[in-house]
Design an enzyme around this catalytic site. Structure first.
Site, short mmCIF file in Angstrom:
data_model
loop_
_atom_site.label_atom_id
_atom_site.label_comp_id
_atom_site.label_asym_id
_atom_site.label_seq_id
_atom_site.Cartn_x
_atom_site.Cartn_y
_atom_site.Cartn_z
N GLU A 17 20.01 30.59 4.72
CA GLU A 17 19.21 29.48 4.20
C GLU A 17 19.55 28.18 4.92
O GLU A 17 20.72 27.90 5.20
CB GLU A 17 19.51 29.33 2.71
CG GLU A 17 18.69 28.25 2.04
CD GLU A 17 18.67 28.42 0.54
OE1 GLU A 17 18.22 29.49 0.06
OE2 GLU A 17 19.12 27.50 -0.15
N TYR A 49 13.25 23.19 -0.38
CA TYR A 49 12.20 22.20 -0.65
C TYR A 49 12.76 21.17 -1.62
O TYR A 49 13.41 21.55 -2.61
CB TYR A 49 11.03 22.94 -1.29
CG TYR A 49 9.77 22.14 -1.49
CD1 TYR A 49 8.81 22.08 -0.48
CD2 TYR A 49 9.51 21.49 -2.70
CE1 TYR A 49 7.63 21.36 -0.67
CE2 TYR A 49 8.33 20.78 -2.89
CZ TYR A 49 7.40 20.73 -1.88
OH TYR A 49 6.23 20.04 -2.06
N ASP A 109 13.86 20.94 -10.57
CA ASP A 109 14.36 20.06 -11.64
C ASP A 109 13.75 18.69 -11.46
O ASP A 109 13.46 18.27 -10.33
CB ASP A 109 15.89 19.97 -11.56
CG ASP A 109 16.52 21.33 -11.83
OD1 ASP A 109 16.09 22.01 -12.78
OD2 ASP A 109 17.44 21.72 -11.07
N HIS A 149 20.35 30.84 -16.60
CA HIS A 149 19.95 29.50 -16.17
C HIS A 149 20.54 28.48 -17.14
O HIS A 149 20.62 28.75 -18.34
CB HIS A 149 18.41 29.41 -16.15
CG HIS A 149 17.89 28.10 -15.66
ND1 HIS A 149 17.44 27.12 -16.50
CD2 HIS A 149 17.79 27.58 -14.40
CE1 HIS A 149 17.06 26.07 -15.79
NE2 HIS A 149 17.26 26.32 -14.51
P1 FAD Z 1 11.90 28.97 -14.10
O1 FAD Z 1 11.78 30.37 -13.68
O2 FAD Z 1 10.66 28.28 -14.58
O3 FAD Z 1 13.01 28.89 -15.25
C1 FAD Z 1 13.48 27.63 -15.71
C2 FAD Z 1 13.95 27.75 -17.15
O4 FAD Z 1 12.81 27.96 -18.00
C3 FAD Z 1 14.87 28.94 -17.41
O5 FAD Z 1 15.81 28.56 -18.37
C4 FAD Z 1 13.93 30.01 -17.96
O6 FAD Z 1 14.60 30.94 -18.81
C5 FAD Z 1 12.95 29.16 -18.75
N1 FAD Z 1 11.61 29.76 -18.85
C6 FAD Z 1 10.91 30.34 -17.86
N2 FAD Z 1 9.72 30.77 -18.32
C7 FAD Z 1 9.66 30.46 -19.62
C8 FAD Z 1 8.69 30.63 -20.64
N3 FAD Z 1 7.52 31.22 -20.40
N4 FAD Z 1 8.99 30.16 -21.90
C9 FAD Z 1 10.19 29.55 -22.16
N5 FAD Z 1 11.14 29.36 -21.22
C10 FAD Z 1 10.88 29.79 -19.98
N6 FAD Z 1 15.50 23.80 -6.32
C11 FAD Z 1 14.84 22.95 -5.50
O7 FAD Z 1 14.52 21.83 -5.91
N7 FAD Z 1 14.51 23.33 -4.22
C12 FAD Z 1 14.81 24.53 -3.71
O8 FAD Z 1 14.50 24.82 -2.55
C13 FAD Z 1 15.51 25.46 -4.56
N8 FAD Z 1 15.82 26.71 -4.12
C14 FAD Z 1 16.41 27.60 -4.99
C15 FAD Z 1 16.65 28.91 -4.55
C16 FAD Z 1 17.27 29.83 -5.39
C17 FAD Z 1 17.52 31.23 -4.91
C18 FAD Z 1 17.69 29.42 -6.70
C19 FAD Z 1 18.41 30.39 -7.60
C20 FAD Z 1 17.43 28.14 -7.15
C21 FAD Z 1 16.78 27.22 -6.31
N9 FAD Z 1 16.48 25.92 -6.73
C22 FAD Z 1 15.83 25.03 -5.89
C23 FAD Z 1 16.90 25.46 -8.07
C24 FAD Z 1 15.79 25.64 -9.14
O9 FAD Z 1 14.68 24.85 -8.84
C25 FAD Z 1 16.40 25.23 -10.50
O10 FAD Z 1 17.40 26.12 -10.86
C26 FAD Z 1 15.41 25.05 -11.64
O11 FAD Z 1 16.14 24.48 -12.75
C27 FAD Z 1 14.76 26.32 -12.17
O12 FAD Z 1 13.85 26.81 -11.31
P2 FAD Z 1 13.21 28.29 -11.56
O13 FAD Z 1 12.17 28.47 -10.54
O14 FAD Z 1 14.27 29.30 -11.69
O15 FAD Z 1 12.51 28.03 -13.00
#
Ligand code: FAD
Length: 287
Positions: A17, A49, A109, A149
């Site tokens: 990455e 990103y 976030d 998370h």
């Molecule tokens: P989600 O999948 O939406 O989950 C977020 C929270 O919401 C979790 O607690 C989940 O349990 C909850 N949730 C999900 N769906 C529902 C629902 N339907 N109802 C109720 N609760 C729900 N951040 C950046 O800014 N840029 C990056 O490039 C980046 N790359 C990353 C790469 C990886 C491999 C990882 C693990 C993280 C990365 N992050 C990045 C961090 C990420 O954006 C944060 O961890 C963010 O807080 C959560 O993103 P997510 O896509 O996992 O969210």
């Protein structure tokens, strides 16, 4: 090439990455570092990103450059926090025009400087996954958290939400960093029990500076085993020793994963070609 085609092959994959610059000022030095990682010929590379779109153009520029100039398949990260449906559609059009076929769909976030409600058009990454699937032509990945998370009540709820995200259209998942492989193995078995069958790619973070561990724990809340804590305590003040120890610890995690049948491993290489080189050399007879 789509990542699901790469992941379907029987070969072990090691991916790296990189992150793009936020400002144009240091674009050249970041590009050089990212291309330096690409020159090590990883199976593919991911480009992060800035949530809220702070690296929108540079993510695309670096990802496109790595594909076209270094011949390495890339996956561009994309977040939906603070984004509009129109903005996401435009980002996807731009990716398509740039030849990017893989996207890691993330919620992100709330950026510090974001004013107002950042969750109007999108609340969760699963909604972004749905829109990307509808847009078509992309292999979609999602993020997952072996230790849960930070916002989740518990890991059970987190895995239930993860299932919704995968059902929305993820072809694979990449995990947040962890420093104890047993946490990953335990998570993987719970994910499979929950009926999630897509590849789950462990994300390994080589800690090469003592400050990194503090920020990693603060951001992700991940557990740092005593064994690794002792390494940081002992070598943290000696940068060269810490880098060597961090590379060896990460390599050790990777060897254990491979020995336990895990085929695809992602390394948070943080624009450090020398770290990538160190890991690859340690694995030269293994991969
Ligand atoms: P989600 O999948 O939406 O989950 C977020 C929270 O919401 C979790 O607690 C989940 O349990 C909850 N949730 C999900 N769906 C529902 C629902 N339907 N109802 C109720 N609760 C729900 N951040 C950046 O800014 N840029 C990056 O490039 C980046 N790359 C990353 C790469 C990886 C491999 C990882 C693990 C993280 C990365 N992050 C990045 C961090 C990420 O954006 C944060 O961890 C963010 O807080 C959560 O993103 P997510 O896509 O996992 O969210």
């Amino acid at each position: 090439m789509k990542l699901n085609e790469i992941l379907l092959k029987n070969d072990i994959t090691l991916s790296f990455e990189v992150f793009p610059p936020k400002a144009t000022a240091n674009y050249e030095s970041v590009r050089e570092a990212a291309y330096g990682v690409a020159m090590r010929k990883p199976s593919y590379m991911s480009v992060t990103y800035g949530a809220g779109g702070s690296t929108r153009d540079n993510t695309l520029k670096i990802a496109k450059g790595i594909q076209e100039e270094c011949g390495i398949t890339t996956i561009a990260h994309l977040t939906c926090v603070g984004a509009t449906k129109e903005g996401i559609r435009q980002s996807l059009e731009d990716m398509k025009a740039a030849g990017i076929e893989n996207v890691l769909a993330l919620r992100g976030d709330k950026p510090k400087d974001f004013e107002g409600d950042p969750f109007t058009d999108y609340h969760y990454a699963s909604e972004l996954v749905e829109d990307i699937r509808e847009f078509g032509g992309m292999c979609i990945g999602g993020a997952c958290y072996p230790e849960g998370h930070v916002e989740s009540e518990n890991t059970l709820e987190d895995i239930r939400n993860l299932k919704k995200k995968v059902d929305a259209g993820c072809s694979f998942l990449t995990t947040q960093m962890f420093f104890d492989n047993n946490i990953f193995y335990n998570f993987l078995s719970r994910v499979r029990e929950a009926g999630i069958s897509v590849p789950v790619i462990p994300g390994i973070m080589p800690i090469t500076r003592a400050v990194q561990i503090r920020s990693a724990v603060k951001l992700s809340g991940c557990n740092v085993p005593m064994r690794f804590r002792s390494i940081v305590d002992c070598f943290g003040n000696n940068p060269e020793a810490m880098q060597q120890a961090g590379i060896i610890y990460a390599t050790d995690q990777i060897i254990d994963l491979i020995a336990n049948g895990i085929k695809h491993i992602h390394v948070y290489s943080m624009n450090k070609p020398e770290v990538v080189k160190g890991i690859q050399e340690n694995l030269s007879k293994i991969i």
